[in-house]
Design a protein around this motif. Structure first.
Motif, PDB file in Angstrom:
ATOM      1  N   THR A 251      42.739  51.784  37.991  1.00 11.84           N
ATOM      2  CA  THR A 251      42.835  50.702  37.109  1.00 11.84           C
ATOM      3  C   THR A 251      44.203  50.253  36.423  1.00 11.84           C
ATOM      4  OG1 THR A 251      40.715  51.017  35.825  1.00 11.84           O
ATOM      5  CG2 THR A 251      42.088  49.541  34.872  1.00 11.84           C
ATOM      6  N   SER A 267      46.600  42.808  29.840  1.00  7.87           N
ATOM      7  CA  SER A 267      45.496  42.847  30.438  1.00  7.87           C
ATOM      8  C   SER A 267      45.347  43.878  31.456  1.00  7.87           C
ATOM      9  CB  SER A 267      45.594  41.717  31.533  1.00  7.87           C
ATOM     10  OG  SER A 267      46.423  41.721  32.518  1.00  7.87           O
ATOM     11  N   SER A 268      44.308  44.311  31.961  1.00 12.58           N
ATOM     12  CA  SER A 268      43.799  45.277  33.083  1.00 12.58           C
ATOM     13  C   SER A 268      42.819  45.112  33.895  1.00 12.58           C
ATOM     14  CB  SER A 268      43.594  46.475  32.294  1.00 12.58           C
ATOM     15  OG  SER A 268      42.542  46.283  31.664  1.00 12.58           O
ATOM     16  N   SER A 269      42.926  45.749  35.148  1.00 13.77           N
ATOM     17  CA  SER A 269      41.810  45.307  36.218  1.00 13.77           C
ATOM     18  C   SER A 269      41.667  46.295  37.234  1.00 13.77           C
ATOM     19  CB  SER A 269      42.152  44.077  36.971  1.00 13.77           C
ATOM     20  OG  SER A 269      41.329  43.791  37.965  1.00 13.77           O
ATOM     21  N   ARG A 270      40.765  46.685  37.788  1.00 10.79           N
ATOM     22  CA  ARG A 270      40.578  47.714  38.883  1.00 10.79           C
ATOM     23  C   ARG A 270      40.643  47.285  40.334  1.00 10.79           C
ATOM     24  NH1 ARG A 270      37.471  52.194  37.804  1.00 10.79           N
ATOM     25  NH2 ARG A 270      36.918  52.384  39.796  1.00 10.79           N
ATOM     26  N   GLN A 271      41.095  45.702  40.314  1.00  8.13           N
ATOM     27  CA  GLN A 271      41.084  45.229  41.912  1.00  8.13           C
ATOM     28  C   GLN A 271      42.464  44.349  41.954  1.00  8.13           C
ATOM     29  OE1 GLN A 271      37.454  42.822  41.906  1.00  8.13           O
ATOM     30  NE2 GLN A 271      36.117  44.588  42.163  1.00  8.13           N
ATOM     31  N   MET A 272      43.300  44.665  41.427  1.00 10.40           N
ATOM     32  CA  MET A 272      44.538  43.963  41.313  1.00 10.40           C
ATOM     33  C   MET A 272      45.455  44.613  42.464  1.00 10.40           C
ATOM     34  SD  MET A 272      45.842  42.941  37.359  1.00 10.40           S
ATOM     35  CE  MET A 272      46.972  41.623  37.973  1.00 10.40           C
TER      36      MET A 272
END
Length: 650
Positions: A251, A267-272
């Motif tokens: 992440t 922001s944060s994301s697992r698919q970036m």
């Protein structure tokens, strides 16, 4: 450049009895010319008379109560005047923050000081331009009075009005043609001329050389086409500088603050992917510093830093969890990744606070502090930066008087020139009509012949086009097949070369060939099987065993490989146990000393044989231990059953 800055002294645009009174500040070429008190009506008169480049406000609520009034206000502005809201567009900030960005201080309770500050920061490029119209302008020429019922002279009166409308429309059309503008025209015919003529010009209002006016018989209305939603465009195209903190991993956490410590992005994301991170940061601003919360910057963070050519920052020691909580206490976040990224950005900002304070003390008002601080952090001396930034307004001041020196044309001269141009165009138009009349007879005969030829030619063309389309489709299909066969040929050629290398090594008695398995996973086994092939009796080399599974080890044993050479760290004891259970020889790389080149390698046959023999001996001992354990287990089971029988019998 001339800028008007306004601020309300008293009154309100929402009040019908107490209309607003404004403090108006004039700034020209960066210097304050005058400050005065004006009413709304007086402000409109001054805007129309002086036509400043910018009208700056700190809030649109000071000039319009709703969107309808705002459209009307913008419509009444001179075409060359921009309406600028210095506190931002949809995301607003206070005038104090905007002024502090340029090291300008003012009395917040003094409307005249606020008007001066609004004009100064707008002249320096702060704020956003308010855009409410499309790049299309509507011009409507119509009657200013109604013919009515009238009496004996009614027809002459109506013909006079409609003729005036037609004359005005032709005059406007001549101006549009003279300016080289593209337009559409719609006419409503009436007795003696036109009752209404509408032009739709494909150009913004400031480029249209026509203004709204009213005469005795004719009125002209010029209006831009309204947008569905008001748009804000930054007055300065330069993005804001950012201090970015990144927390890579499964992440990814992203945080960005400006050079004043205000949070801009979190922001944060697992698919970036890396491109997604770069795109999101690019939308937020221009990263000046890229920071990490650990002492050694991770490689993925370093790649993003290089993408923006930003300054790296890492703490002297990796930040502890307590330090991260202290840094991020004033902010809210949703997970630990956002917390780590935000703490990295805030730690970088905290390390630069003293330097920023010293810069503010040495820089006078009127400079863009973000630009000054960014250049100083890049390594430029402060004196050089200030001298460079001072040179930009000076160059503009020298260029502006030349444009102002051009004398304005009198209105009468413009009318005479427009009439002369109209006469020339009408003469050329008459000549064109005469030429067209002579061409009509010849054109009619040509068209008759063309119709006869077209019937046969069209049928031939349709048949030919259909055949060409079918052939083109067949050719494209064959080309695609050829490309596929070439790709397949290249793959087979590479596979053949690898297999030849392995075959050469197999011929040698001193060396045993090794086939390199990238990792102990089924995907890697499948890839090796497709590229080189795995045969019974092969010796495989795997550089690391991370991610191994019992299924893939059983699959390798099922292929009949002779041994598996393991490199890197010592193998997992569970892996050794699984290999012994399925009788797959697992050889440490230290005992074999393989030489690896790409997808193949080799090792001394003697070393391989010795390592395999040693494994076999250890395998025998493992089997004996297993058998002993099994016997001991059976004895224990037997004793337990006997004890139960004795207790039942007693």
């Amino acid at each position: 450049m001339k800028v008007f800055g306004i601020d309300i002294i008293k009154g309100s645009v929402r009040s019908r009895t107490r209309r607003p009174v404004y403090a108006l500040a004039r700034v020209e070429d960066g210097d304050i010319q005058s400050v005065e008190e004006v009413t709304g009506f007086r402000l409109q008169r001054l805007l129309a008379a002086e036509e400043p480049d910018i009208l700056a406000v700190d809030s649109l609520q000071e000039i319009a109560a709703d969107q309808r009034e705002l459209h009307a206000f913008l419509q009444a502005l001179p075409p060359a005047t921009k309406l600028v809201q210095v506190t931002g567009g949809e995301k607003k900030e206070s005038l104090g923050k905007v002024a502090a960005r340029y090291n300008i201080s003012f009395n917040k309770f003094d409307p005249y000081a606020e008007a001066r500050t609004t004009a100064r920061v707008a002249a320096l490029g702060a704020g956003v331009e308010v855009i409410a119209f499309e790049n299309t302008t509507d011009i409507v020429v119509s009657r200013h009075r109604s013919p009515g019922r009238g009496g004996w002279s009614q027809n002459r009166y109506a013909r006079k009005i409609h003729g005036a409308v037609m004359q005005k429309a032709r005059e406007i059309e001549g101006r549009l043609r003279g300016a080289g503008l593209d337009y559409e025209k719609k006419e409503t015919k009436a007795f003696g001329g036109y009752s209404r003529v509408a032009f739709r010009v494909r150009a913004p209002r400031e480029m249209v050389p026509v203004h709204s006016s009213r005469g005795a018989d004719v009125q002209v209305r010029v209006a831009g086409r309204q947008l569905d939603r008001i748009r804000f465009e930054p007055l300065s195209g330069r993005p804001r500088y950012l201090i970015v903190g990144l927390d890579p991993g499964t992440t990814t956490g992203i945080a960005a603050v400006d050079l004043d410590g205000n949070l801009v992005l979190l922001s944060s994301s697992r698919q970036m992917t890396m491109s997604d991170i770069v795109e999101e940061l690019y939308r937020a601003g221009k990263p000046l510093i890229v920071a990490s919360d650990v002492r050694e910057m991770p490689y993925s963070v370093e790649k993003i830093r290089r993408a923006f050519n930003a300054i790296p920052y890492t703490p002297k020691q990796s930040l502890s969890v307590e330090a991260k909580y202290d840094l991020t206490a004033p902010f809210s976040y949703t997970n630990d990744h956002e917390r780590d990224a935000l703490s990295a950005a805030l730690d970088a900002y905290r390390s630069l606070q003293n330097k920023f304070r010293n810069i503010v003390k040495r820089v006078g008002p009127g400079f863009d502090l973000d630009e000054v601080r960014a250049r100083v952090l890049r390594g430029q001396p402060l004196d050089t930066v200030l001298a460079d930034l001072q040179g930009v307004p000076a160059a503009k001041k020298e260029a502006e008087p030349a444009a102002e020196a051009e004398p304005e044309r009198p209105v009468e001269d413009e009318r005479v020139m427009a009439l002369d141009g109209m006469v020339k165009r009408l003469r050329s138009y008459v000549q064109e009509l005469q030429d067209d009349l002579r061409e009509r007879g010849r054109e009619v005969e040509r068209l008759r012949q063309d119709v006869r030829r077209a019937r046969s030619a069209a049928e031939r063309k349709i048949r030919r086009d259909a055949e060409l389309a079918a052939k083109d489709a067949a050719i494209e299909s064959l080309r695609e097949q050829l490309r596929g066969e070439r790709r397949r040929s290249r793959r087979l050629k590479k596979r053949l070369e690898r297999m030849q290398k392995v075959a050469k090594l197999e011929v040698s008695e001193d060396y045993t060939p090794l086939k390199v398995l990238e990792s102990l996973t089924r995907e890697a086994v499948r890839a090796l099987q497709e590229e080189i092939g795995i045969a019974e009796g092969d010796v495989l080399y795997v550089p690391r065993t991370h991610g191994w599974g019992r299924g893939v080890v059983k699959d390798l044993a099922g292929t009949g490989v002779r041994a598996l050479v393991v490199g890197g760290e010592p193998p997992d004891p569970h892996l050794i146990r699984v290999a012994r259970e399925i009788d797959l020889s697992l050889l440490p790389a230290e005992t074999v000393s393989p030489e690896i080149r790409g997808r193949t390698g080799a090792a001394l046959t003697g070393a391989v044989e010795d390592a395999v023999a040693e494994w076999k001996e250890e395998q025998k001992e493992f089997r004996r231990e297993q058998e002993a354990e099994r016997v001991e287990y059976l004895v224990k089971e037997y004793r337990s059953e006997r004890e139960k029988e004795v207790r039942r019998g007693g």
